[in-house]
Enzyme design. Structure first.
Site, PDB file in Angstrom:
ATOM      1  N   GLU A 135      -2.955  -4.809  -3.014  1.00 28.52           N
ATOM      2  CA  GLU A 135      -3.458  -5.672  -4.090  1.00 28.52           C
ATOM      3  C   GLU A 135      -3.458  -4.914  -5.418  1.00 28.52           C
ATOM      4  O   GLU A 135      -3.117  -5.471  -6.467  1.00 28.52           O
ATOM      5  CB  GLU A 135      -4.891  -6.139  -3.775  1.00 28.52           C
ATOM      6  CG  GLU A 135      -5.022  -6.978  -2.522  1.00 28.52           C
ATOM      7  CD  GLU A 135      -5.280  -6.154  -1.264  1.00 28.52           C
ATOM      8  OE1 GLU A 135      -4.757  -5.029  -1.149  1.00 28.52           O
ATOM      9  OE2 GLU A 135      -5.999  -6.660  -0.393  1.00 28.52           O
TER      10      GLU A 135
ATOM     11  N   CYS B 108     -10.353  -4.788   0.772  1.00 29.61           N
ATOM     12  CA  CYS B 108     -11.460  -3.823   0.664  1.00 29.61           C
ATOM     13  C   CYS B 108     -12.329  -4.178  -0.541  1.00 29.61           C
ATOM     14  O   CYS B 108     -11.939  -4.971  -1.408  1.00 29.61           O
ATOM     15  CB  CYS B 108     -10.922  -2.399   0.549  1.00 29.61           C
ATOM     16  SG  CYS B 108     -10.278  -1.977  -1.081  1.00 29.61           S
TER      17      CYS B 108
ATOM     18  N   CYS C 107     -10.745  -3.638  -3.989  1.00 30.12           N
ATOM     19  CA  CYS C 107      -9.736  -4.638  -4.358  1.00 30.12           C
ATOM     20  C   CYS C 107     -10.381  -5.966  -4.715  1.00 30.12           C
ATOM     21  O   CYS C 107      -9.900  -6.682  -5.596  1.00 30.12           O
ATOM     22  CB  CYS C 107      -8.711  -4.814  -3.239  1.00 30.12           C
ATOM     23  SG  CYS C 107      -7.516  -3.457  -3.220  1.00 30.12           S
TER      24      CYS C 107
ATOM     25  N   ASN D 284       0.840  -1.203   0.000  1.00 31.25           N
ATOM     26  CA  ASN D 284       0.000   0.000   0.000  1.00 31.25           C
ATOM     27  C   ASN D 284       0.874   1.251   0.000  1.00 31.25           C
ATOM     28  O   ASN D 284       1.971   1.281   0.577  1.00 31.25           O
ATOM     29  CB  ASN D 284      -1.011  -0.015   1.148  1.00 31.25           C
ATOM     30  CG  ASN D 284      -0.437  -0.257   2.518  1.00 31.25           C
ATOM     31  OD1 ASN D 284       0.574  -0.922   2.677  1.00 31.25           O
ATOM     32  ND2 ASN D 284      -1.070   0.287   3.537  1.00 31.25           N
TER      33      ASN D 284
HETATM   34  N1  THU Z   1      -5.141  -1.796   2.652  1.00 34.66           N
HETATM   35  C1  THU Z   1      -4.553  -2.569   1.693  1.00 34.66           C
HETATM   36  O1  THU Z   1      -3.524  -2.191   1.116  1.00 34.66           O
HETATM   37  N2  THU Z   1      -5.112  -3.750   1.401  1.00 34.66           N
HETATM   38  C2  THU Z   1      -6.165  -4.304   2.068  1.00 34.66           C
HETATM   39  O2  THU Z   1      -6.556  -5.428   1.752  1.00 34.66           O
HETATM   40  C3  THU Z   1      -6.808  -3.560   3.158  1.00 34.66           C
HETATM   41  C4  THU Z   1      -6.373  -2.152   3.317  1.00 34.66           C
HETATM   42  C5  THU Z   1      -4.480  -0.546   3.026  1.00 34.66           C
HETATM   43  C6  THU Z   1      -5.128   0.742   2.567  1.00 34.66           C
HETATM   44  C7  THU Z   1      -4.584   1.730   3.574  1.00 34.66           C
HETATM   45  O3  THU Z   1      -3.301   2.166   3.140  1.00 34.66           O
HETATM   46  C8  THU Z   1      -4.403   0.914   4.839  1.00 34.66           C
HETATM   47  O4  THU Z   1      -4.410  -0.455   4.435  1.00 34.66           O
HETATM   48  C9  THU Z   1      -5.482   1.147   5.872  1.00 34.66           C
HETATM   49  O5  THU Z   1      -6.744   1.030   5.312  1.00 34.66           O
END
Ligand code: THU
Length: 130
Positions: free
Chosen positions: A52, A83, A86, A39
């Site tokens: 993702e 989320c 994703c 992320n």
């Molecule tokens: N996030 C992801 O990268 N993938 C997930 O499956 C859930 C959430 C990230 C987005 C944000 O940077 C942080 O986690 C908190 O929501």
């Protein structure tokens, strides 16, 4: 290295100064190549991108579009739940029976199919006018 180990390794590069929640994702394509993503947050919060999405973008940039396997890892109490956005992105590039492994850095894992991640996903067929 296993796909989960790849995800754990790229997670270390996550840029998450706002949430403090680092996520790593690694996917294998049908051809056997592995693509990873983490992320990447932004001071303008909605501009942040998920792990993702990063792995999928790397796959597409390399000219591939078919996910065979995907692992996602975070430091959460339960295996991290992707989320909604994703889930839709994964469903675009993975068949319904592809297994997504959700994991915690403490060693919990949960396997779930793309079908169960996003039942009733919107897809290209929905745009057919018949
Ligand atoms: N996030 C992801 O990268 N993938 C997930 O499956 C859930 C959430 C990230 C987005 C944000 O940077 C942080 O986690 C908190 O929501």
């Amino acid at each position: 290295m296993s796909l989960l180990e790849d995800a754990a390794k790229v997670r270390e590069n996550a840029y998450a100064p706002y949430s403090g929640f680092k996520v790593g994702a690694a996917l294998r394509t049908l051809s056997g190549n592995v693509y990873t993503g983490c992320n990447v947050e932004n001071a303008a919060y909605p501009e942040g991108t998920c792990a993702e999405a990063g792995a999928i973008a790397a796959m597409v940039a390399a000219g591939e579009t078919e996910i065979a396997e995907l692992s996602v890892i975070a430091d959460s109490s339960e295996p991290v739940a992707p989320c909604g956005g994703c889930r839709q992105k994964i469903a675009e590039f993975a068949k319904q029976d592809v297994v997504v492994t959700l994991a915690t850095t403490s060693g919990l894992t949960q396997g779930i199919t793309v079908r169960d991640l996003l039942p009733g996903a919107f897809n290209a067929a929905a745009m057919d006018k018949g």
